[in-house]
Enzyme design. Structure first.
Site, PDB file in Angstrom:
ATOM      1  N   ALA A  12       0.833  -1.207   0.000  1.00  0.00           N
ATOM      2  CA  ALA A  12       0.000   0.000   0.000  1.00  0.00           C
ATOM      3  C   ALA A  12       0.866   1.253   0.000  1.00  0.00           C
ATOM      4  CB  ALA A  12      -0.938   0.000   1.204  1.00  0.00           C
ATOM      5  N   TYR A  13       1.924   1.243   0.787  1.00  0.00           N
ATOM      6  CA  TYR A  13       2.825   2.397   0.850  1.00  0.00           C
ATOM      7  C   TYR A  13       3.501   2.622  -0.501  1.00  0.00           C
ATOM      8  CZ  TYR A  13       6.631   5.412   2.448  1.00  0.00           C
ATOM      9  OH  TYR A  13       7.497   6.454   2.607  1.00  0.00           O
ATOM     10  N   ALA A  14       4.024   1.549  -1.104  1.00  0.00           N
ATOM     11  CA  ALA A  14       4.689   1.673  -2.403  1.00  0.00           C
ATOM     12  C   ALA A  14       3.701   2.149  -3.474  1.00  0.00           C
ATOM     13  CB  ALA A  14       5.326   0.349  -2.807  1.00  0.00           C
TER      14      ALA A  14
END
Length: 142
Positions: A12-14
Site C-alpha cells: 500500500a505504501y509503495a
C-alpha cells in the site's frame, strides 16, 4: 524512493508513492499550457528525530549498508534539489521526479529487475512443466 522501486511487505505504501509520481506527470501535462510546472522531490532515507533510534538499531544499520553512500541523508541536503525545482533554473523541467537518495535507487533497480527476471523465469519453467504433464496425461486418457 518506493515510487520508483519496489519492496516487499509495504504494498500500500509503495502504491501510494507510485501514485504520487504518476500524479506529478499527469498534472504536469495538464498544467504545462498554463505555465505551471509540476515536479516531485523523492527523498531516500533522511535522518530525523522520528527515525534516529531505528537507524541506530541493527535493522537500521543493515538498511544504511544498502545505500551506496553508506549513510542517511539530512534535511539540509534536500534544500538544493528543492531550490532547483522551485527556481527559474528549472524553467523547462516539468513532470519530473528528482530522486535524492544517496544512490539507493540506482543500486537497487538492477537487483530488483534481476530478481523479477529470475522469478519470472522460474515461474515460466514451472508452468511449462505443469502444461507438459497435463498434455501427457490428456494424451494417455485418449
Amino acid at each position: 524512493i518506493l515510487g520508483h522501486r519496489v519492496a516487499g511487505q509495504v504494498a500500500a505504501y509503495a502504491a501510494s508513492k507510485a501514485a504520487l509520481v504518476q500524479l506529478t506527470k499527469s498534472m504536469a501535462l495538464e498544467w504545462a499550457r498554463l505555465g505551471i510546472r509540476v515536479n516531485a522531490l523523492c527523498p531516500g532515507y533522511i535522518e530525523t528525530d522520528l527515525n534516529r533510534d531505528f537507524f541506530d538499531s541493527d535493522a537500521g544499520k543493515a538498511i544504511i549498508k544498502r545505500i551506496p553512500q553508506r549513510r542517511l541523508g539530512t534535511m539540509a541536503e534536500l534544500e538544493g534539489p528543492l531550490l532547483f525545482l522551485s527556481s527559474d533554473a528549472s524553467s523547462y523541467v516539468t513532470g519530473s521526479s528528482l530522486v535524492a537518495d544517496g544512490g539507493h535507487r540506482a543500486a537497487t533497480s538492477w537487483t530488483a529487475m534481476s530478481w523479477f527476471t529470475a522469478a519470472w523465469s522460474v515461474s515460466m519453467r514451472s508452468a511449462a512443466r505443469r502444461y507438459s504433464r497435463a498434455s501427457q496425461s490428456s494424451v494417455r486418457c485418449r
